[in-house]
Design an enzyme around this catalytic site. Structure first.
Site, PDB file in Angstrom:
ATOM      1  N   ARG A 163       0.831  -1.205   0.000  1.00  0.00           N
ATOM      2  CA  ARG A 163       0.000   0.000   0.000  1.00  0.00           C
ATOM      3  C   ARG A 163       0.870   1.260   0.000  1.00  0.00           C
ATOM      4  O   ARG A 163       0.564   2.263   0.653  1.00  0.00           O
ATOM      5  CB  ARG A 163      -0.952   0.032   1.199  1.00  0.00           C
ATOM      6  CG  ARG A 163      -1.844  -1.170   1.317  1.00  0.00           C
ATOM      7  CD  ARG A 163      -2.800  -1.319   0.148  1.00  0.00           C
ATOM      8  NE  ARG A 163      -3.623  -2.505   0.301  1.00  0.00           N
ATOM      9  CZ  ARG A 163      -3.294  -3.712  -0.162  1.00  0.00           C
ATOM     10  NH1 ARG A 163      -2.165  -3.884  -0.841  1.00  0.00           N
ATOM     11  NH2 ARG A 163      -4.080  -4.751   0.026  1.00  0.00           N
ATOM     12  N   SER A 237     -10.862  -0.681   3.577  1.00  0.00           N
ATOM     13  CA  SER A 237      -9.962  -1.104   4.660  1.00  0.00           C
ATOM     14  C   SER A 237      -9.320   0.117   5.301  1.00  0.00           C
ATOM     15  O   SER A 237      -8.588   0.848   4.638  1.00  0.00           O
ATOM     16  CB  SER A 237      -8.886  -2.046   4.118  1.00  0.00           C
ATOM     17  OG  SER A 237      -9.468  -3.204   3.571  1.00  0.00           O
ATOM     18  N   GLU A 345      -4.457   2.841   6.702  1.00  0.00           N
ATOM     19  CA  GLU A 345      -4.278   2.792   5.246  1.00  0.00           C
ATOM     20  C   GLU A 345      -4.888   4.042   4.634  1.00  0.00           C
ATOM     21  O   GLU A 345      -4.449   4.529   3.592  1.00  0.00           O
ATOM     22  CB  GLU A 345      -4.943   1.538   4.684  1.00  0.00           C
ATOM     23  CG  GLU A 345      -4.776   1.366   3.183  1.00  0.00           C
ATOM     24  CD  GLU A 345      -5.358   0.055   2.700  1.00  0.00           C
ATOM     25  OE1 GLU A 345      -5.935   0.045   1.597  1.00  0.00           O
ATOM     26  OE2 GLU A 345      -5.237  -0.959   3.405  1.00  0.00           O
TER      27      GLU A 345
END
Length: 349
Positions: A163, A237, A345
């Site tokens: 990520r 998420s 995230e």
């Protein structure tokens, strides 16, 4: 064409549905229009966003928000079974997945139904079910706001990690505005079915394996676990899955067997660290659930009842501070019990 709006309500520009605004909102639908923008004369700060599916606006943005409406998908070549496809930064990423599956091209099917746009996918290195954007990206094209030139980066130059990418680094964040991305798809079957639920869903259909079949299975799984952002605000998420040392994993396992039961197992995946050392990725959702947060509500914010990795705007009226307060409570719980620091995230703006 360039569209400029003043005091723009950003509720429809972020999937969390935070009711915030920006001073100036500029949208452009061609690379030529992007080039005509005067970045030095823009009201600062300047922030470029995609569909707003991975951000949390923490307050009104007292500057300029930019958005790309550069939308095209075209096949540009390739050798053998490889097919190179160029897509504009403003293309909805799931539309690209649908486009590829409809042509029998393998590559992005495991990334189906992830909210967001093509440009943001290259910044965030989106991933799901064993596939990341870096696995299918060949080249990223961007406008360098510092040099005033168009540049391009081979996938090996993008600094991709979990990520993460160089586009998120302090020296590059905001400097490069991605205009389009070239992906490498394949006509040759290359399914990634390492995740049990995906394999089971595909096999249950009893049909010939195709990108469309895998895409359908992935989409069904995601819909069963995650809220539709059109119905309940979220950013997908919220936390990254922590990657820890083998010793730390063993500590977590020992704690779980003491507090839950001697036969308990901790879900995990073996990965390699940046130096090649063996590491372990533990699902943040499992850690959060063990701390009792699944389905719990705090004011207008909540941890999603079907997937504790997701924080939702439960009533549609959540304020940024309510989301942040719930985030902090979850992080404190996981840190106190397991000694693991969860990292968001979602980008906080």
């Amino acid at each position: 064409m360039i569209t400029k709006t003043y005091s723009r309500d950003l509720s429809a520009c972020n999937t969390f549905r935070m009711k915030v605004s920006c001073r100036i909102f500029i949208e452009y639908d061609s690379i030529v229009d992007l080039l005509s923008l005067d970045f030095e004369d823009m009201l600062q700060p300047v922030k470029h966003i995609g569909a707003g599916s991975n951000i949390l606006f923490t307050r009104d943005f007292n500057g300029t928000i930019l958005h790309s409406a550069v939308r095209f998908i075209e096949e540009i070549g390739g050798e053998g079974d490889e097919v190179l496809v160029s897509a504009g930064s403003g293309v909805v990423f799931d539309d690209l997945c649908e486009w590829a599956a409809g042509r029998g091209l393998w590559g992005p099917e495991n990334l189906s139904h992830i909210p967001g746009e093509v440009g943001a996918s290259a910044v965030q290195n989106i991933g799901a079910y064993g596939v990341e954007a870096k696995d299918i990206i060949r080249t990223v094209y961007a406008y360098d706001t510092v040099s005033g030139e168009f540049v391009h980066f081979d996938v090996s130059e993008c600094g991709y990690g979990y990520r993460d990418s160089m586009f998120k680094s302090p020296g590059c964040q905001g400097r490069y505005i991605i205009t389009h991305v070239v992906f490498a798809f394949s006509r040759k079957a290359a399914p990634v079915l390492g995740y049990g639920p995906v394999k089971a869903a595909v096999e249950a259909g009893g049909q010939p394996l195709t990108p469309a079949l895998v895409r359908e299975a992935i989409t069904s799984i995601r819909k069963s676990k995650l809220p539709e952002v059109s119905e309940m605000g979220s950013a997908g998420s919220f936390f990254k899955n922590p990657v820890v040392s083998v010793d730390k994993y063993n500590e977590v396992l020992a704690e779980a067997r003491t507090s839950i039961g001697p036969d308990v197992t901790v879900p995990h995946y073996e990965v390699s660290g940046s130096d090649g050392a063996p590491m372990v990725k533990i699902p943040a959702a499992w850690l959060i659930e063990q701390c009792g947060w699944k389905g719990r509500r705090s004011g207008n914010a909540a941890v999603y009842e079907k997937q504790p990795l997701v924080i939702v705007n439960a009533t549609g009226r959540a304020l940024p501070e309510e989301i942040i307060a719930l985030e902090d409570k979850v992080r404190v719980s996981v840190r106190s019990r397991f000694g693991i620091e969860l990292s968001p995230e979602v980008e906080h703006i």
